[in-house]
Design a protein around this motif. Structure first.
Motif, PDB file in Angstrom:
ATOM      1  N   VAL A  80      24.608  45.908  33.715  1.00 19.93           N
ATOM      2  CA  VAL A  80      25.021  47.178  34.475  1.00 19.93           C
ATOM      3  C   VAL A  80      26.626  47.390  33.728  1.00 19.93           C
ATOM      4  CG1 VAL A  80      26.095  48.745  36.540  1.00 19.93           C
ATOM      5  CG2 VAL A  80      24.188  47.215  36.627  1.00 19.93           C
ATOM      6  N   ALA A  81      28.090  46.827  33.468  1.00 13.74           N
ATOM      7  CA  ALA A  81      29.007  46.852  32.482  1.00 13.74           C
ATOM      8  C   ALA A  81      28.550  47.611  31.161  1.00 13.74           C
ATOM      9  CB  ALA A  81      30.233  46.103  33.083  1.00 13.74           C
ATOM     10  N   ILE A  82      28.088  46.833  30.391  1.00 11.76           N
ATOM     11  CA  ILE A  82      27.316  47.224  29.354  1.00 11.76           C
ATOM     12  C   ILE A  82      27.000  48.287  29.098  1.00 11.76           C
ATOM     13  CG2 ILE A  82      25.965  47.076  27.118  1.00 11.76           C
ATOM     14  CD1 ILE A  82      26.258  43.322  28.171  1.00 11.76           C
ATOM     15  N   LYS A  83      25.877  48.702  30.098  1.00 15.55           N
ATOM     16  CA  LYS A  83      25.118  50.466  30.125  1.00 15.55           C
ATOM     17  C   LYS A  83      26.795  50.958  30.578  1.00 15.55           C
ATOM     18  CE  LYS A  83      21.421  52.839  32.363  1.00 15.55           C
ATOM     19  NZ  LYS A  83      20.589  53.169  33.362  1.00 15.55           N
ATOM     20  N   GLU A  84      26.812  51.360  31.846  1.00 17.18           N
ATOM     21  CA  GLU A  84      28.024  52.579  32.270  1.00 17.18           C
ATOM     22  C   GLU A  84      28.908  52.125  31.388  1.00 17.18           C
ATOM     23  OE1 GLU A  84      26.518  52.180  36.824  1.00 17.18           O
ATOM     24  OE2 GLU A  84      28.505  51.124  36.352  1.00 17.18           O
ATOM     25  N   PHE A  85      30.244  51.227  31.057  1.00 15.41           N
ATOM     26  CA  PHE A  85      31.021  51.458  30.078  1.00 15.41           C
ATOM     27  C   PHE A  85      30.442  50.986  28.897  1.00 15.41           C
ATOM     28  CE2 PHE A  85      35.017  48.406  29.317  1.00 15.41           C
ATOM     29  CZ  PHE A  85      35.895  49.567  29.333  1.00 15.41           C
ATOM     30  N   VAL A  86      30.495  50.448  28.085  1.00 15.27           N
ATOM     31  CA  VAL A  86      30.514  49.480  26.919  1.00 15.27           C
ATOM     32  C   VAL A  86      30.015  50.540  25.405  1.00 15.27           C
ATOM     33  CG1 VAL A  86      29.861  48.145  24.659  1.00 15.27           C
ATOM     34  CG2 VAL A  86      30.942  46.815  27.358  1.00 15.27           C
TER      35      VAL A  86
END
Length: 263
Positions: A80-86
């Motif tokens: 989720v962090a990669i999709k939403e942020f990175v």
């Protein structure tokens, strides 16, 4: 959607202002998404030939990613962090880097994290003498995620980049100039006028040629010299069929100023 980025167009130039001064113009997801939308609009608008990007208020260009929002994504796990942020951040800086119209950052204050990565990605940058830069991601236990581990070494060299990335220390606009992050450091009150003056120097020339130069440089910097020369040749070939190359050649032969129509 809030007015997280303001856009004003004057004399073929779009001024984009990161507009969250109460948050030091931190790059929340809405701001990233809005930047992509505005770049799409500008790319399709034949009346706009260049972009200046700056920050609202007296303190910051951008303090980087919106950490409270990012933290919520981290708590949901890596995917989720990669999709939403990175991916959002990398997509935005890649779009800025490869944009077909010249983009000049007018760095008016704090340029930390994502703000520094925007400065690294855009084509040209001018810094106020009040600007301050940092790669502080290590302070919260992460590497830079908007391209900073890749673009900064290409601009500054591996060892100088690693010093900034591994310490998180702040550095001055003069140091940013020495490292190749900015083209010029100017008095704070002259920042926007200097940015506009630089853009007008570019806009004297063919906007199509400017786009081809940006493409050749952006692609070629990550290629071997032979592959880069091929990319250069391809961008030249794209100009041969345009009116701009014939106008430029004719104007030079006739010793007059060339006239270029809109892109």
């Amino acid at each position: 959607m809030t007015n997280c980025i303001k856009m004003d167009v004057t004399d073929k130039i779009a001024l984009l202002t990161l507009n969250r001064p109460e948050k030091l113009n931190a790059l929340n997801y809405e701001t990233n998404d809005r930047m992509m939308e505005l770049l799409d609009l500008i790319e399709d608008d034949r009346s706009i030939h260049a972009v200046i990007l700056t920050g609202a208020g007296d303190r910051a260009f951008s303090a980087g990613g919106d950490i409270p929002e990012f933290a919520k994504s981290v708590r949901k796990g890596a995917d989720v962090a990669i999709k939403e942020f990175v991916r959002r951040g990398q997509g935005m800086t890649a779009r800025l880097e490869t944009f077909s119209k010249p983009i000049v950052a007018a760095v008016n204050g704090i340029a930390f994290g994502g703000g520094c990565e925007i400065t690294e990605a855009v084509h040209l940058a001018i810094a106020s003498d009040r600007a301050i830069f940092a790669k502080p991601e290590i302070n919260i236990g992460i590497p830079p995620t908007f391209g900073g581990t890749q673009r900064l070494p290409r601009l500054a060299g591996r060892k100088r980049a690693l010093e900034l990335l591994l310490t998180g220390d702040t550095f001055t606009p003069e140091r940013a100039y020495e490292l190749g992050l900015v083209n010029k450091v100017v008095p704070h009150d002259d920042l926007l006028s200097e940015a506009y003056a630089l853009v007008h120097r570019i806009l004297r020339h063919s906007p199509l040629a400017a786009a081809r130069i940006i493409t050749a440089v952006t692609r070629g910097i990550n290629l071997t010299i032979a592959e880069g020369l091929q990319a250069e040749s391809e961008q030249f070939a794209r100009m041969v069929a345009t009116d701009d190359i014939h106008e430029g050649l004719t104007a030079w032969i006739e010793r007059r100023t060339p006239y270029y129509t809109a892109t």
